[in-house]
Structures are given as structure tokens and as C-alpha cells.
Design an enzyme around this catalytic site. Structure first.
Site, PDB file in Angstrom:
ATOM      1  N   HIS A   1     -15.274  -4.356   1.833  1.00 60.04           N
ATOM      2  CA  HIS A   1     -15.952  -3.429   2.912  1.00 60.04           C
ATOM      3  C   HIS A   1     -15.305  -2.986   4.076  1.00 60.04           C
ATOM      4  O   HIS A   1     -14.894  -3.899   5.233  1.00 60.04           O
ATOM      5  CB  HIS A   1     -17.345  -3.969   3.417  1.00 60.04           C
ATOM      6  CG  HIS A   1     -18.215  -3.201   4.162  1.00 60.04           C
ATOM      7  ND1 HIS A   1     -19.463  -3.027   3.874  1.00 60.04           N
ATOM      8  CD2 HIS A   1     -17.887  -2.412   5.260  1.00 60.04           C
ATOM      9  CE1 HIS A   1     -19.885  -1.729   4.788  1.00 60.04           C
ATOM     10  NE2 HIS A   1     -18.791  -1.678   5.638  1.00 60.04           N
TER      11      HIS A   1
ATOM     12  N   ASP B   1     -16.134  -5.342   7.194  1.00 62.85           N
ATOM     13  CA  ASP B   1     -16.809  -4.174   7.858  1.00 62.85           C
ATOM     14  C   ASP B   1     -16.031  -3.768   9.196  1.00 62.85           C
ATOM     15  O   ASP B   1     -16.475  -3.549  10.401  1.00 62.85           O
ATOM     16  CB  ASP B   1     -18.306  -4.565   8.349  1.00 62.85           C
ATOM     17  CG  ASP B   1     -19.097  -3.240   8.353  1.00 62.85           C
ATOM     18  OD1 ASP B   1     -18.476  -1.898   8.231  1.00 62.85           O
ATOM     19  OD2 ASP B   1     -19.992  -3.468   9.270  1.00 62.85           O
TER      20      ASP B   1
ATOM     21  N   HIS C   1     -22.469  -6.414   4.496  1.00 65.64           N
ATOM     22  CA  HIS C   1     -22.718  -6.896   5.713  1.00 65.64           C
ATOM     23  C   HIS C   1     -24.143  -7.780   5.916  1.00 65.64           C
ATOM     24  O   HIS C   1     -25.079  -7.191   7.019  1.00 65.64           O
ATOM     25  CB  HIS C   1     -22.131  -6.209   6.956  1.00 65.64           C
ATOM     26  CG  HIS C   1     -22.832  -4.584   6.898  1.00 65.64           C
ATOM     27  ND1 HIS C   1     -24.057  -4.384   6.555  1.00 65.64           N
ATOM     28  CD2 HIS C   1     -22.215  -3.632   6.715  1.00 65.64           C
ATOM     29  CE1 HIS C   1     -24.200  -2.934   6.368  1.00 65.64           C
ATOM     30  NE2 HIS C   1     -23.003  -2.585   6.499  1.00 65.64           N
TER      31      HIS C   1
ATOM     32  N   HIS D   1     -26.366  -0.085   2.699  1.00 71.46           N
ATOM     33  CA  HIS D   1     -26.657  -0.343   3.967  1.00 71.46           C
ATOM     34  C   HIS D   1     -28.045  -0.751   4.298  1.00 71.46           C
ATOM     35  O   HIS D   1     -28.743   0.350   4.225  1.00 71.46           O
ATOM     36  CB  HIS D   1     -26.001   0.812   5.065  1.00 71.46           C
ATOM     37  CG  HIS D   1     -26.287   0.453   6.331  1.00 71.46           C
ATOM     38  ND1 HIS D   1     -24.938   0.061   7.093  1.00 71.46           N
ATOM     39  CD2 HIS D   1     -27.216   0.268   7.179  1.00 71.46           C
ATOM     40  CE1 HIS D   1     -25.444  -0.245   8.276  1.00 71.46           C
ATOM     41  NE2 HIS D   1     -26.766   0.045   8.404  1.00 71.46           N
TER      42      HIS D   1
ATOM     43  N   HIS E   1     -13.612   0.118   6.751  1.00 75.15           N
ATOM     44  CA  HIS E   1     -13.722   1.599   7.304  1.00 75.15           C
ATOM     45  C   HIS E   1     -12.154   1.696   7.576  1.00 75.15           C
ATOM     46  O   HIS E   1     -11.816   1.028   8.881  1.00 75.15           O
ATOM     47  CB  HIS E   1     -14.556   1.723   8.414  1.00 75.15           C
ATOM     48  CG  HIS E   1     -16.024   1.634   7.940  1.00 75.15           C
ATOM     49  ND1 HIS E   1     -16.724   2.459   7.708  1.00 75.15           N
ATOM     50  CD2 HIS E   1     -16.684   0.228   7.994  1.00 75.15           C
ATOM     51  CE1 HIS E   1     -17.963   1.768   7.455  1.00 75.15           C
ATOM     52  NE2 HIS E   1     -18.040   0.606   7.499  1.00 75.15           N
TER      53      HIS E   1
ATOM     54  N   LYS F   1     -22.142   4.233  -2.099  1.00 77.96           N
ATOM     55  CA  LYS F   1     -22.686   3.887  -1.143  1.00 77.96           C
ATOM     56  C   LYS F   1     -23.925   4.362  -0.825  1.00 77.96           C
ATOM     57  O   LYS F   1     -24.044   5.624  -0.558  1.00 77.96           O
ATOM     58  CB  LYS F   1     -21.860   3.789   0.165  1.00 77.96           C
ATOM     59  CG  LYS F   1     -22.149   3.056   1.328  1.00 77.96           C
ATOM     60  CD  LYS F   1     -21.995   1.633   1.361  1.00 77.96           C
ATOM     61  CE  LYS F   1     -22.660   1.035   2.602  1.00 77.96           C
ATOM     62  NZ  LYS F   1     -21.668   0.960   3.872  1.00 77.96           N
TER      63      LYS F   1
HETATM   64  O1  DOR Z   1     -21.222  -1.032  13.123  1.00 79.38           O
HETATM   65  C1  DOR Z   1     -21.000  -0.213  12.041  1.00 79.38           C
HETATM   66  N1  DOR Z   1     -20.295   0.655  11.996  1.00 79.38           N
HETATM   67  N2  DOR Z   1     -21.944  -0.253  10.933  1.00 79.38           N
HETATM   68  C2  DOR Z   1     -21.684   0.628  10.022  1.00 79.38           C
HETATM   69  O2  DOR Z   1     -22.490   0.417   9.194  1.00 79.38           O
HETATM   70  C3  DOR Z   1     -20.802   1.735  10.001  1.00 79.38           C
HETATM   71  C4  DOR Z   1     -19.901   1.226  10.758  1.00 79.38           C
HETATM   72  C5  DOR Z   1     -18.752   2.425  11.204  1.00 79.38           C
HETATM   73  O3  DOR Z   1     -18.433   3.182  10.656  1.00 79.38           O
HETATM   74  O4  DOR Z   1     -18.587   2.594  12.267  1.00 79.38           O
HETATM   75 ZN    ZN Z   2     -19.341  -0.756   7.221  1.00 80.14          ZN
END
Ligand code: DOR
Ligand code: ZN
Length: 353
Positions: free
Chosen positions: A19, A253, A180, A142, A21, A105
Site C-alpha cells: 500500500h 500507506d 491500513h 479504505h 502512495h 480500490k
Molecule cells: O492518511 C491518508 N492519506 N489516508 C489515506 O487514505 C490517503 C492518504 C493520502 O493519499 O494522502
Molecule cells: Zn493509503
């Protein structure tokens, strides 16, 4: 290498981040090297602006990630697609069968960063879920209620009760990853529905509780969604991660934002955990006497869930105090690293093929 009963180093198969980003553009270029230094593969979250909803967009995004890799990196991005009320089952299946993405997702609309194009009503994606169940394609969730009347600390529990359990019972063959996970109840739910249900657990949810956000003042860089919960939840997450059970696996995450967007009157959610993830996971497993199960959680369980072989390369972790730079320059600003600047008891060596 042992000194007495204390292990000073451990070599494990190179882990995957299930997971992550990575963002896009300058931020992608800035943060990718940190993930690629620790992880062989990453499951890339699709909440870009605009979101990654089509085969074409995912293919193009994957190419940009490959183009941003450090020269010597073999990091492999595994893609996901972003479900909306209008997702087309044929497009979802095409991307899966062609190997463009490995999962879809589900962001409840408005639940988190760039989730406003998400699903407003699970009923709207019934044809998509039917198809995914049929073809064995995992749904990544999520899991938070978007009802504004629900307390922010209860949103995961309410989502599980009101949405996820009915969904699991309706689609009894659907593979689901609860992303998460943050509560004891979620951990129990995962166990009850394993092995078709799994969960990722982040390093920060293993290390902080909700009090940490406010300890001695407000800590915006620890604010993420789902928000950290009470201490007993953190302890349940630690027991789950360190148990070796196949349904729990690493997903950082890591969610970088510019410092100014976090240190703001309305700061955004996300912990930038990439540069210290493996050090943090190793510390948790060490503290809990479970270093012998670190490889299962980091490098085996997730791959098995997704039907992939584990990585051939290995990586060495050493009990050697070290610090990671507190910030990373990212385009028009910088990101603040989770535990950056602190002395960490474990350090990460280079991956060996
Ligand atoms: O804290 C988070 N940030 N939770 C998420 O689900 C998305 C993520 C983000 O993309 O910044
Ligand atoms: Zn995330």
C-alpha cells in the site's frame, strides 16, 4: 550473527509494500527512491488528481513511475484502479486480465485524500464486484464510514459493521484486503474471514496511538486516515503483525504531502513513512521478540495473498543506531519523514540479488 541471545542482524527476502502512495510529477521523483531502496515491489494507490480509473491512465502512470526510478533500481510498480459509481466491469476485467492492475480500490466517497470521486453507494458497484468475484480480482478497501455524524475514531468500526460484513456475506468468493487496519475488531474480522480476506498494517499504526497525536502539543505529521486509535488497538495490531498469520502483511500507506499542507489550519491526512518503514517494522518485531516472523509479514504473506512469488533478492537489517534525514525535498517544498531525525535502533542495508 548472535551475541548472547540478541540478534544483531537479520537477512530476509526483500519485502514488498502492499500500500503505497507515490503521487506524480516532482513529488513522485522525490519520494520514489525511498520506497525503491527498501521494497522490490509496491502496490501503487490510484488516488491521483484525476484518479486512475482506466486501463489507459494506469498504463501511463506506471510508465511515469518506471521513468522516475533511480537508474540502478529494479523496483516494480503493481498498479490498482480507483472505483467510482460509474466503473465499468469490462474495463476492470480488461485491466486485470492484461496485467495492468492487480486490484481495485474502494474509497467511500469523501473518506480521505482525493476520495471525492469514490463510491457513494456500494449498490452502484454491484456489477463490478460480481465480476471481480468471478475472476478472482482482489478488492482493496479504505474501510471508514463517511457519515459525518460518526465520531472519527469510530469510523472504521462502523464501516466494518454496516458495510464490509454485509459485502463479505453477499460476495462470498470475493477476495478483500482491508487496508491500513487500525482496530482490534478489524483484526478479529480479518481472522474470521481469512484466507480470502487479508489486511495491511502500517508502521505508524504499530508505533503510535491517538494520544501520540497530541502528546505535548499537536503533531500534524502523525495525522492520517484512518486515524490512530487507543493503545489497546495498537497492541492488537502488533499481535496480529507479529503473529506470522498469513492474512496480515506490510503496507506502509506512505502518503507524502508538502510540509505546508500538513502544518496548516486544515492540514491534510497522511504519514510519510517510506524512508523509515523497514527500520520501524524491524524495531516492532524486535521489541516483541518476533524477528523470526518478520520475513513472513514483510516479504511472504502479501505475495502469497496476491498469488505472486516472493522476491529472490534479500535485504539485511542491522541493529545499528542511525538517523534518517528529517525531511525530503519534494518539488515546491519538502515532506516531513515519519521518525526522521530520531535515532532508530535498526538500519537497512542494500538489497542483494
Ligand atoms: O492518511 C491518508 N492519506 N489516508 C489515506 O487514505 C490517503 C492518504 C493520502 O493519499 O494522502
Ligand atoms: Zn493509503
Amino acid at each position: 550473527m548472535n551475541s548472547g541471545t540478541t540478534v544483531d542482524s537479520i537477512t530476509i527476502r526483500q519485502p514488498d509494500d502492499w500500500h503505497v502512495h507515490l503521487r506524480d510529477g516532482a513529488m513522485l521523483a522525490a519520494v520514489l527512491p525511498f520506497t525503491a531502496a527498501q521494497f522490490a515491489r509496491g502496490l501503487i494507490m490510484p488516488n491521483l488528481v484525476p484518479p486512475v480509473t482506466t486501463v489507459e491512465a494506469a498504463t501511463a502512470y506506471r510508465r511515469r513511475i518506471l521513468g522516475a526510478r533511480p537508474l540502478d533500481s529494479g523496483f516494480e510498480p503493481l498498479m490498482s484502479c480507483y472505483l467510482t459509481d460509474h466503473s465499468d466491469p469490462d474495463e476492470i476485467e480488461t485491466g486485470y486480465q492484461e496485467g495492468v492492475w492487480i486490484g481495485a480500490k474502494l474509497y467511500p466517497a469523501g473518506a480521505t485524500t482525493n476520495a471525492h470521486h469514490g463510491v457513494t453507494d456500494i449498490g452502484a458497484i454491484t456489477p463490478v464486484l460480481d465480476r471481480m468475484e468471478r475472476i478472482g480480482m482482489p478488492l482493496l478497501v479504505h474501510g471508514e464510514s463517511t457519515d459525518p455524524a460518526v465520531d472519527v475514531f469510530d469510523r472504521e468500526a462502523v464501516f466494518m459493521e454496516t458495510t464490509l460484513v454485509p459485502l463479505l456475506n453477499r460476495f462470498q468468493g470475493l477476495k478483500v484486503v482491508i487496508e491500513h487496519a487500525t482496530t482490534e475488531e478489524t483484526v478479529d474480522l480479518v481472522r474470521a474471514y481469512a484466507p480470502r480476506v487479508g489486511a495491511t498494517i502500517t508502521p505508524h499504526h504499530l508505533m503510535i496511538n491517538r494520544t501520540s497525536l497530541f502528546q505535548g502539543g499537536l503533531h500534524p505529521h502523525l495525522y492520517c486516515l484512518p486515524i490512530a486509535k487507543r493503545e489497546h488497538h495498537r497492541l492488537a495490531l502488533r499481535r496480529a503483525a507479529t503473529s506470522g498469520e498469513g492474512c496480515f502483511f506490510a503496507g506502509t500507506d506512505t502518503a507524502p504531502h508538502l510540509k505546508g499542507a500538513k502544518e496548516s489550519s486544515c492540514g491534510c491526512a497522511g504519514v510519510f513513512a517510506a524512508a523509515t518503514a523497514l527500520q520501524s517494522y524491524a524495531q516492532v518485531f524486535d521489541e516483541d521478540g518476533a524477528l523470526d516472523r518478520l520475513e513472513a509479514f514483510m516479504s511472504l504473506n502479501g505475495a502469497a495473498f496476491y498469488g505472486l512469488a516472493p522476491n529472490g533478492a534479500t535485504i539485511r537489517l542491522e541493529r545499528r543506531p542511525g538517523r534518517v534525514h528529517p525531511t525530503v525535498a519534494g518539488g515546491e517544498g519538502e515532506g516531513v519523514v515519519f521518525r526522521g531525525g530520531e535515532e532508530l535502533p535498526w538500519a537497512v542495508g542494500r538489497a542483494q540479488s
